[in-house]
Design an enzyme around this catalytic site. Structure first.
Site, short mmCIF file in Angstrom:
data_model
loop_
_atom_site.label_atom_id
_atom_site.label_comp_id
_atom_site.label_asym_id
_atom_site.label_seq_id
_atom_site.Cartn_x
_atom_site.Cartn_y
_atom_site.Cartn_z
N GLU A 36 3.90 6.23 8.54
CA GLU A 36 3.93 7.36 7.61
C GLU A 36 3.87 8.72 8.30
O GLU A 36 3.22 8.89 9.33
CB GLU A 36 2.76 7.23 6.64
CG GLU A 36 2.77 8.25 5.51
CD GLU A 36 1.86 7.84 4.39
OE1 GLU A 36 2.36 7.12 3.49
OE2 GLU A 36 0.67 8.17 4.42
N LYS A 38 2.84 12.62 7.09
CA LYS A 38 2.29 13.52 6.08
C LYS A 38 1.66 14.70 6.80
O LYS A 38 1.25 14.59 7.96
CB LYS A 38 1.27 12.81 5.19
CG LYS A 38 0.17 12.08 5.95
CD LYS A 38 -0.66 11.22 4.99
CE LYS A 38 -1.67 10.35 5.75
NZ LYS A 38 -2.42 9.44 4.86
N LYS A 97 6.31 8.71 -1.08
CA LYS A 97 5.02 8.61 -1.72
C LYS A 97 4.67 9.93 -2.39
O LYS A 97 4.72 10.98 -1.78
CB LYS A 97 3.93 8.25 -0.70
CG LYS A 97 3.98 6.80 -0.23
CD LYS A 97 2.88 6.50 0.78
CE LYS A 97 1.50 6.65 0.18
NZ LYS A 97 0.43 6.36 1.16
N GLU A 146 1.81 0.27 -6.43
CA GLU A 146 0.48 0.34 -5.83
C GLU A 146 -0.60 0.01 -6.84
O GLU A 146 -0.63 0.54 -7.95
CB GLU A 146 0.23 1.75 -5.27
CG GLU A 146 -1.14 1.90 -4.64
CD GLU A 146 -1.40 3.30 -4.11
OE1 GLU A 146 -0.74 3.67 -3.13
OE2 GLU A 146 -2.25 3.99 -4.68
N ASN A 167 -4.02 -0.77 -2.31
CA ASN A 167 -4.64 0.38 -1.65
C ASN A 167 -6.12 0.07 -1.39
O ASN A 167 -6.87 -0.25 -2.32
CB ASN A 167 -4.52 1.63 -2.52
CG ASN A 167 -4.74 2.91 -1.73
OD1 ASN A 167 -5.32 2.88 -0.64
ND2 ASN A 167 -4.31 4.03 -2.27
N GLU A 197 -2.44 -0.98 2.18
CA GLU A 197 -2.44 0.44 2.53
C GLU A 197 -3.86 0.94 2.77
O GLU A 197 -4.79 0.50 2.11
CB GLU A 197 -1.83 1.27 1.39
CG GLU A 197 -0.53 0.75 0.82
CD GLU A 197 -0.21 1.40 -0.51
OE1 GLU A 197 -0.61 2.56 -0.73
OE2 GLU A 197 0.42 0.74 -1.35
N SER A 198 -4.00 1.86 3.71
CA SER A 198 -5.21 2.66 3.92
C SER A 198 -6.30 1.96 4.73
O SER A 198 -6.56 0.77 4.56
CB SER A 198 -5.83 3.12 2.59
OG SER A 198 -4.92 3.91 1.85
#
Length: 241
Positions: A36, A38, A97, A146, A167, A197-198
């Site tokens: 990713e 960001k 996203k 998600e 998530n 994710e995360s």
């Protein structure tokens, strides 16, 4: 904006090839990594400034299966232009996203060159999910759905051929538990493609998901590191089977 009567008569121009993102991340020998980009995050703050071109090249060389970009402006300092810039540097599938709630957001996603879109079950009703997901698919986009808990999962039950993203971060408290997804994986239909994710800081965090998932989405660990390339290479060797 979610009323089906407002659906345009023609699909957006530059319609992507449906399935490009999905095929890139599912059923591989290793757990696929979605890398990713960001600008910032509420939990971290601003990330070090880096060339988007250099980041994309580093991710490609390190073995990313696909890319992700956060375009939300208020909390992540993102923009649709960031997505367009990434597309100009790579042919890898790109996931957008954002907090997608409207049809026009899906249209601009297609025009910007993305291959997939994130829908967050926690902020949408089941009716909204069905309308947005079906429209996105008609536009040639894959949909990463998600979820955070079983209530979110229940909202996705009418979608077929779905990609489920679990998530590990609670969006309300921002608390993260890297093992959270293990609670939900057994409850997901076996034909689904699962993305976690995360919360991943090292490959050791990912080892617990070997044999359970298709892909992992990693952002902060890469962007906060001194070498995103070296950090990513540490994640791209974990076996899926």
């Amino acid at each position: 904006l979610l009323n089906t009567k407002i659906f345009p008569l023609h699909m957006p121009n530059n319609q992507p090839q449906f399935g490009a993102f999905h095929n890139a991340i599912r059923g591989k020998e290793k757990i696929s990594v979605i890398a990713e980009i960001k600008r910032a995050s509420p939990s971290f703050g601003n990330f070090p400034e880096r060339s988007v071109k250099n980041l994309v090249r580093a991710y490609e060389t390190a073995g990313a299966a696909a890319l992700s970009v956060v375009t939300e402006a208020t909390r992540f300092n993102g923009s649709i232009d960031l997505l367009k810039e990434m597309r100009s540097y790579t042919k890898l599938p790109i996931l957008r996203k954002d907090f997608i709630r409207t049809i026009p957001q899906i249209d601009e996603t297609v025009q910007a060159g993305a291959n997939a879109i994130l829908l967050i079950a926690h902020i949408l009703t089941q009716a909204q999910i069905n309308i947005l997901a079906n429209y996105a698919i008609r536009c040639g986009l894959d949909v990463l759905m998600e979820i955070y808990d079983e209530k979110d999962l229940a909202k996705t039950c009418q979608l077929c051929g779905q990609i489920i993203g679990i998530n590990n971060r609670n969006l309300e408290t921002l608390e993260t538990d890297v093992g959270h997804a293990n609670k939900l994986i057994p409850k997901i239909e076996p034909y689904s493609t699962i993305v976690v994710e995360s919360g991943f800081k090292t490959s050791k965090d990912l080892n617990q998901y070997a044999g359970k998932i298709d892909a992992v989405l990693i952002g902060t660990a890469l962007l906060a590191s001194k070498s995103p390339f070296e950090t990513l290479t540490n994640f791209t060797h974990v076996s899926r089977t």
